[in-house]
Design a protein around this motif. Structure first.
Motif, PDB file in Angstrom:
ATOM      1  N   ARG A   1     -23.148 -19.478  -7.356  1.00 16.22           N
ATOM      2  CA  ARG A   1     -23.655 -20.644  -8.075  1.00 16.22           C
ATOM      3  C   ARG A   1     -24.079 -20.187  -9.456  1.00 16.22           C
ATOM      4  NH1 ARG A   1     -29.035 -22.975  -5.821  1.00 16.22           N
ATOM      5  NH2 ARG A   1     -30.018 -21.794  -7.501  1.00 16.22           N
TER       6      ARG A   1
ATOM      7  N   TRP B   1     -27.781 -21.381  -0.923  1.00 14.16           N
ATOM      8  CA  TRP B   1     -27.744 -20.003  -1.413  1.00 14.16           C
ATOM      9  C   TRP B   1     -27.471 -19.999  -2.906  1.00 14.16           C
ATOM     10  CZ3 TRP B   1     -27.796 -15.410   1.657  1.00 14.16           C
ATOM     11  CH2 TRP B   1     -27.858 -15.641   3.048  1.00 14.16           C
ATOM     12  N   LYS B   2     -27.840 -18.885  -3.529  1.00 15.81           N
ATOM     13  CA  LYS B   2     -27.445 -18.680  -4.919  1.00 15.81           C
ATOM     14  C   LYS B   2     -26.083 -18.004  -4.960  1.00 15.81           C
ATOM     15  CE  LYS B   2     -32.120 -18.074  -6.567  1.00 15.81           C
ATOM     16  NZ  LYS B   2     -33.093 -17.027  -6.884  1.00 15.81           N
TER      17      LYS B   2
ATOM     18  N   TYR C   1     -26.465  -9.917  -8.599  1.00 17.21           N
ATOM     19  CA  TYR C   1     -26.655 -11.298  -9.036  1.00 17.21           C
ATOM     20  C   TYR C   1     -27.927 -11.366  -9.860  1.00 17.21           C
ATOM     21  CZ  TYR C   1     -27.045 -16.394  -8.791  1.00 17.21           C
ATOM     22  OH  TYR C   1     -27.132 -17.729  -9.097  1.00 17.21           O
TER      23      TYR C   1
END
Lengths: 194, 251
Positions: free
Chosen positions: B38, B158-159, B178
């Motif tokens: 994302r 979730w990311k 991330y």
């Protein structure tokens, strides 16, 4: 007392629908849009029972989108067997990628391919009148060699004739043109100034 | 011991496991890896393409599917099960548009898929769906979303996440890498996805399929040429990193 008309040219389709929504003798709306966009290049004009038209059209719209999602391309040829249940006469037109144009009309569930005689000279057309009910008219025709301007002229002539001969006055019409670039709104007829 | 409790889905084991669901999760672990990231203005899905047999047409094997114009999903596990779930989700998206006159939010469709999966863990004579899904998209207020569902019917936001074979390795890589700057631009987010997949995919860019959704844009599946370009950039960056490290060592 609703009116739909479609004119199929070599690479475009011109459609017009009146903009009156009426309940028995009362005119409820004078700016009612009877054309439903099923996809970028497919337009459906629907007349019939109040409420049924919108429900039917939206249902078909969403099903076309679903088909698009499932198959990655748009439903080009729609057979509506469900139409039996609806008191709706519709006129379906759009661009088919395989054939230049498609113009279909149906009369309360009976759908038939509406093709006039091809190979007809420029300016002359053959059309078939089909009626959903006594009061509703769905009229379409197919012409070859018609330019866009000629089609608009033809449409104006039809509407003149309608004004002259039809028992009710239908003051305004929505006009749309469909070609390979999509659906275009043309000016409303008759012109307000006239 | 487990043999007595894993025959039927509707039977709990004494220590509280639903073995059929856990076996379904094993089936997921056999599937090819999928990763979802994302970003700020983009959501990325990357999958490992299974090598296609010589005589097979490549385009019929698609692991990333659009559910609606603003939502798409990738899955890991049994392809046939996924087809059913995707079909139901697509119908639900349009149905929602018809009744509510609004496009679905990503959370709504995830919840729908998760509820569907859960139903199959609680009825007689049916087995759970052997797939985990990564569902990405944008809500109509423009927020990007990534959700993951698993065979038991739970879902989480979730990311960045990975499912399928070697999901753990990929997830660890994502946890390390991330960062806010790693997803600062669309391109960086795409590269992160590819980097994550390259950890576990053999033979590099040829076996990666990448799809992106930008805000207010439809799903775009990248061509192999574009992926090759990104992979080449990643390789170059890696070399530069290695060079820098060498120089640091020598100085």
């Amino acid at each position: 007392m609703e009116y739909l008309i479609g004119i199929q040219g070599p690479d475009f389709v011109l459609v017009a629908a009146d903009t009156i929504a009426a309940n028995s003798i009362i005119q409820m709306k004078h700016d009612h849009d009877k054309m439903f966009k099923l996809s970028e290049k497919i337009l459906m004009l629907c007349v019939g029972e109040a409420g049924d038209t919108v429900q039917f059209a939206e249902y078909i719209q969403k099903n076309v989108q679903l088909y698009k999602m499932r198959n990655g391309e748009e439903e080009l040829c729609i057979t509506v067997t469900v139409a039996e249940a609806w008191l709706v006469g519709w006129c379906l037109c759009g661009l088919k990628i395989c054939n230049p144009n498609g113009l279909f009309a149906s009369e309360t569930g009976v759908s038939f391919l509406a093709l006039g005689k091809r190979g007809v000279k420029e300016g002359i057309w053959k059309g078939v009148l089909c009626r959903a009910r006594v009061t509703d008219y769905v009229f379409w025709c197919v012409c070859t060699d018609l330019t866009r301007d000629e089609a608009v002229e033809l449409l104006k002539k039809c509407l003149e004739e309608l004004k002259k001969r039809f028992i009710l006055s239908l003051p305004s019409f929505n006009v749309r043109l469909i070609d390979k670039d999509g659906i275009k709104d043309l000016e409303k007829l008759p012109l307000a100034a006239a | 011991m487990t043999a007595r409790y894993d025959r039927a889905i509707t039977v709990f084991s004494p220590d509280g496991h639903l073995f059929q669901v856990e076996y379904a999760q094993e089936a997921v672990k056999k599937g090819s890896t999928a990763v979802g990231i994302r970003g700020k203005n983009i959501v990325v899905l990357g999958v490992e393409k299974k090598s296609v047999a010589k005589l097979q047409e490549e385009r019929t094997v698609r692991k990333i599917c659009a559910l609606d114009e603003h939502v798409c999903m990738a899955f890991a596990g049994l392809t046939a099960d996924a087809r059913i779930v995707i079909n139901r989700a697509r119908v639900e998206c349009q149905s929602h548009r018809l009744t509510v006159e609004d496009p679905v939010t990503v959370e709504y469709i995830t919840r729908y898929i998760a509820t569907l999966k859960q139903r199959y863990t609680q009825s007689n004579g049916r087995r759970p769906f052997g797939i985990s899904a990564l569902i990405v998209g944008f809500d109509y207020d423009g927020t990007p979303r990534l959700y993951q569902t698993d065979p038991s019917g739970t879902y989480h936001a979730w990311k960045a996440n990975a499912i399928g074979r070697s999901a753990k390795t990929v997830r660890e890589f994502l946890e390390k890498n991330y960062t806010e700057e790693a997803i600062a631009t669309d391109k960086e987010a795409m590269k992160l996805a590819i980097k994550a997949l390259l950890e576990v995919v053999q033979s590099g860019g040829k076996n990666i399929e990448l799809a992106i959704i930008g805000r207010n844009q439809p799903l775009k599946i990248l061509e192999s040429k574009e992926i090759e370009t990104l992979v080449a950039e990643i390789e170059k960056e890696k070399e530069e990193e290695a060079e820098k490290k060498k120089q640091k060592k020598t100085t």
